[in-house]
Write a protein that holds these residues in place. Structure first.
Motif, PDB file in Angstrom:
ATOM      1  N   LEU A   3       0.656  -1.210  -0.010  1.00 35.08           N
ATOM      2  CA  LEU A   3       0.066   0.043   0.034  1.00 35.08           C
ATOM      3  C   LEU A   3       0.962   1.154   0.064  1.00 35.08           C
ATOM      4  O   LEU A   3       1.892   1.300   0.379  1.00 35.08           O
ATOM      5  CB  LEU A   3      -0.832   0.133   1.423  1.00 35.08           C
ATOM      6  CG  LEU A   3      -0.193   0.002   2.573  1.00 35.08           C
ATOM      7  CD1 LEU A   3      -0.826   1.131   3.681  1.00 35.08           C
ATOM      8  CD2 LEU A   3      -0.211  -1.385   3.186  1.00 35.08           C
ATOM      9  N   TYR A   5       0.566   5.172   1.572  1.00 31.80           N
ATOM     10  CA  TYR A   5       0.041   5.835   2.665  1.00 31.80           C
ATOM     11  C   TYR A   5       0.536   7.290   3.174  1.00 31.80           C
ATOM     12  O   TYR A   5       1.804   7.306   2.798  1.00 31.80           O
ATOM     13  CB  TYR A   5       0.272   4.888   4.013  1.00 31.80           C
ATOM     14  CG  TYR A   5       1.539   4.786   4.511  1.00 31.80           C
ATOM     15  CD1 TYR A   5       1.824   5.646   5.402  1.00 31.80           C
ATOM     16  CD2 TYR A   5       2.462   3.898   3.987  1.00 31.80           C
ATOM     17  CE1 TYR A   5       3.285   5.638   5.749  1.00 31.80           C
ATOM     18  CE2 TYR A   5       3.672   3.893   4.608  1.00 31.80           C
ATOM     19  CZ  TYR A   5       4.075   4.843   5.437  1.00 31.80           C
ATOM     20  OH  TYR A   5       5.398   4.749   5.719  1.00 31.80           O
ATOM     21  N   GLU A  54      -3.887  -2.102  11.093  1.00 29.93           N
ATOM     22  CA  GLU A  54      -3.971  -3.545  10.624  1.00 29.93           C
ATOM     23  C   GLU A  54      -5.445  -3.680  10.525  1.00 29.93           C
ATOM     24  O   GLU A  54      -5.867  -4.513   9.514  1.00 29.93           O
ATOM     25  CB  GLU A  54      -3.084  -4.670  11.549  1.00 29.93           C
ATOM     26  CG  GLU A  54      -3.037  -6.048  10.959  1.00 29.93           C
ATOM     27  CD  GLU A  54      -2.120  -6.817  11.666  1.00 29.93           C
ATOM     28  OE1 GLU A  54      -2.539  -7.520  12.561  1.00 29.93           O
ATOM     29  OE2 GLU A  54      -0.838  -6.732  11.539  1.00 29.93           O
ATOM     30  N   LEU A  57      -6.999  -2.230   7.448  1.00 30.35           N
ATOM     31  CA  LEU A  57      -6.706  -2.898   6.107  1.00 30.35           C
ATOM     32  C   LEU A  57      -7.453  -4.186   5.720  1.00 30.35           C
ATOM     33  O   LEU A  57      -7.376  -4.516   4.548  1.00 30.35           O
ATOM     34  CB  LEU A  57      -5.202  -3.138   6.080  1.00 30.35           C
ATOM     35  CG  LEU A  57      -4.275  -1.966   6.188  1.00 30.35           C
ATOM     36  CD1 LEU A  57      -2.708  -2.261   6.343  1.00 30.35           C
ATOM     37  CD2 LEU A  57      -4.589  -0.926   5.058  1.00 30.35           C
ATOM     38  N   LEU A  60      -9.621  -4.813   2.490  1.00 34.31           N
ATOM     39  CA  LEU A  60      -9.305  -4.091   1.316  1.00 34.31           C
ATOM     40  C   LEU A  60      -8.851  -4.707  -0.052  1.00 34.31           C
ATOM     41  O   LEU A  60      -7.991  -5.531   0.332  1.00 34.31           O
ATOM     42  CB  LEU A  60      -8.732  -2.759   1.769  1.00 34.31           C
ATOM     43  CG  LEU A  60      -9.148  -1.773   2.733  1.00 34.31           C
ATOM     44  CD1 LEU A  60      -8.216  -0.678   3.160  1.00 34.31           C
ATOM     45  CD2 LEU A  60     -10.535  -1.103   2.354  1.00 34.31           C
ATOM     46  N   VAL A 142      -5.086   5.691   3.073  1.00 35.08           N
ATOM     47  CA  VAL A 142      -4.307   4.384   2.387  1.00 35.08           C
ATOM     48  C   VAL A 142      -4.766   4.054   0.949  1.00 35.08           C
ATOM     49  O   VAL A 142      -5.944   4.363   0.738  1.00 35.08           O
ATOM     50  CB  VAL A 142      -4.388   3.137   3.143  1.00 35.08           C
ATOM     51  CG1 VAL A 142      -3.916   3.469   4.503  1.00 35.08           C
ATOM     52  CG2 VAL A 142      -5.786   2.697   3.136  1.00 35.08           C
ATOM     53  N   ILE A 144      -4.480   0.762  -1.740  1.00 34.45           N
ATOM     54  CA  ILE A 144      -3.994  -0.643  -1.901  1.00 34.45           C
ATOM     55  C   ILE A 144      -3.461  -0.752  -3.268  1.00 34.45           C
ATOM     56  O   ILE A 144      -4.070  -0.552  -4.246  1.00 34.45           O
ATOM     57  CB  ILE A 144      -5.304  -1.436  -1.526  1.00 34.45           C
ATOM     58  CG1 ILE A 144      -5.862  -1.278  -0.212  1.00 34.45           C
ATOM     59  CG2 ILE A 144      -4.569  -2.950  -1.553  1.00 34.45           C
ATOM     60  CD1 ILE A 144      -4.894  -0.990   0.982  1.00 34.45           C
TER      61      ILE A 144
END
Length: 148
Positions: A3, A5, A54, A57, A60, A142, A144
């Motif tokens: 990712l 960020y 965590e 995410l 995703l 974020v 992905i």
């Protein structure tokens, strides 16, 4: 999972990013000239990132973007008095090779933790080893890049 960020504090200060362009815009690149800005790869469940990230995410998919708001208890916790250590000024000066630390400077403990010198007088030096982001709510934008 890989990712991109950008992490911000409540006042919109960017404290970390994987993006070179953001690092240059915000002065992070100048402050950390040796750092390489590149997408972050994490293994979910390996505790490589803070708990709140965590959790955010999970689920995703590649190509998705999201904004994760992470309270202190799922980030770096609240600052505690136990993390402020008091040293004898003379002993600490000896450990530092004869130098007296100044308020606002940083020391590294034997365990590698960074501490900010918050008080210096003839008797004692107090060093705050709370994580720099303790007590902060963190917001991460974020994107992905890849899910494997």
């Amino acid at each position: 999972m890989t990712l991109e960020y950008t992490g911000r504090l409540d006042d919109e200060t960017v404290f970390d990013t994987s993006r070179q362009s953001v690092a240059e815009e915000t002065g992070l690149a100048e402050a950390q000239p040796d750092r390489e800005y590149a997408p972050l790869t994490v293994e979910i469940g390996d505790e490589q990132v803070i708990e709140g990230m965590e959790e955010g995410l999970i689920g995703l998919e590649a190509g998705e973007t999201d904004t994760l708001t992470i309270p202190p208890e799922k980030a770096y916790g609240e600052p505690t008095d136990e993390n402020i250590q008091t040293f004898d000024t003379d002993e600490l000066r000896e450990m530092l090779g004869g130098q007296t630390p100044e308020e606002g400077s940083y020391l590294e403990a034997q365990n590698g933790r960074q501490g900010e010198v918050v008080h210096v007088d003839r008797e004692v030096v107090r060093v705050d080893f709370n994580p720099r982001l303790a007590g902060e709510t963190l917001t991460f934008d974020v994107e992905i890049v890849d899910v494997n």
